[in-house]
Enzyme design. Structure first.
Site, mmCIF file in Angstrom:
data_model
loop_
_atom_site.group_PDB
_atom_site.id
_atom_site.type_symbol
_atom_site.label_atom_id
_atom_site.label_comp_id
_atom_site.label_asym_id
_atom_site.label_seq_id
_atom_site.Cartn_x
_atom_site.Cartn_y
_atom_site.Cartn_z
ATOM 1 N N GLU A 32 0.761 -1.204 0.364
ATOM 2 C CA GLU A 32 0.027 0.583 0.244
ATOM 3 C C GLU A 32 0.887 1.214 0.006
ATOM 4 O O GLU A 32 0.912 1.817 -0.356
ATOM 5 C CB GLU A 32 -0.971 0.274 0.957
ATOM 6 C CG GLU A 32 -2.106 -1.392 0.942
ATOM 7 C CD GLU A 32 -2.814 -1.181 2.287
ATOM 8 O OE1 GLU A 32 -2.848 -0.317 3.750
ATOM 9 O OE2 GLU A 32 -3.814 -2.344 2.306
ATOM 10 N N ALA A 68 -10.698 -7.149 0.265
ATOM 11 C CA ALA A 68 -10.885 -5.874 1.204
ATOM 12 C C ALA A 68 -10.055 -5.038 1.834
ATOM 13 O O ALA A 68 -9.096 -5.309 1.852
ATOM 14 C CB ALA A 68 -12.242 -6.320 2.061
ATOM 15 N N ASP A 69 -10.306 -3.305 1.439
ATOM 16 C CA ASP A 69 -9.332 -2.477 2.206
ATOM 17 C C ASP A 69 -10.364 -1.596 2.645
ATOM 18 O O ASP A 69 -11.145 -0.941 2.845
ATOM 19 C CB ASP A 69 -8.084 -1.952 1.308
ATOM 20 C CG ASP A 69 -7.303 -0.764 2.302
ATOM 21 O OD1 ASP A 69 -6.052 -1.620 2.139
ATOM 22 O OD2 ASP A 69 -7.144 0.054 2.174
ATOM 23 N N SER A 70 -9.820 -1.087 3.692
ATOM 24 C CA SER A 70 -10.252 0.371 4.813
ATOM 25 C C SER A 70 -9.538 1.644 4.634
ATOM 26 O O SER A 70 -9.103 0.898 5.747
ATOM 27 C CB SER A 70 -11.021 -0.276 6.367
ATOM 28 O OG SER A 70 -11.946 -1.576 5.955
#
Length: 190
Positions: A32, A68-70
């Site tokens: 990221e 998923a990513d938050s």
């Protein structure tokens, strides 16, 4: 069809378990830090797309993979995972008594379907109790959570009002995922 959760998140794993979804958990590595955007929506979308590309490398004929990513946004300022206690305290100070948004990008890939969803959970928070902040920071529970937000414990008593899609706030749009899984089953029968 076998379902793989491409995430190390215990919150995401618990959401799937609570909905009776059987799965195997495998970590997917996506850097990221390579993402240079500071826009919360763009960041979470690109991070999820990056994880989805990694998931494609694992895809087999009889499996589906969920990633998923938050991130948290306070006044359109992005909060990722705090690197240390000082940054965690800064995040909590910014959230204190304000509205927070948990932006979650969820995706599913299978041999017959690719689904991607970007959803937002909003919560208006009451002022935090200073002694509880200190206990929370000392506990280390904030580590690994976007914006140090833990709706399931620390933040829960401080929620004044919120949107109804709590699973999004916990890191995975389970309702959307269930719909995508049902569609995937129907498509595989064609």
């Amino acid at each position: 069809m076998e379902l793989i959760l491409g995430s190390q998140s215990s919150a995401r794993a618990n959401l799937l378990k609570e909905h009776g979804i059987k799965f195997e958990q495998k970590a997917l590595y996506f850097d990221e830090e390579s993402l240079k955007t500071t826009d919360p929506r763009e960041f979470v979308y690109l991070a999820c797309k990056g994880k989805l590309e990694k998931a494609k490398e694992l895809l087999a004929n009889n499996c589906a993979i969920v990633v998923a990513d938050s991130v948290v946004s306070v006044g359109n300022r992005m909060q990722r995972k705090a690197k240390n206690k000082r940054e965690a305290l800064e995040f909590l100070k910014r959230q204190n008594g304000n509205e927070i948004e948990v932006l979650t990008c969820s995706a599913l890939i299978s041999p017959v379907l690719e689904w991607l969803d970007l959803s937002v959970f909003r919560a208006r928070l009451k002022a935090f109790d200073c002694s509880e902040i200190e206990k929370y920071l000392e506990s280390g529970l904030w580590q690994g959570s976007a914006g140090c937000v833990r709706l399931e414990d620390f933040h829960k008593p401080y929620i004044k009002s919120s949107s109804k899609n709590l699973s999004v706030g916990l890191g995975l749009n389970v309702e959307g995922l269930l719909g995508a899984l049902k569609l995937g089953v129907k498509l595989s029968l064609l």
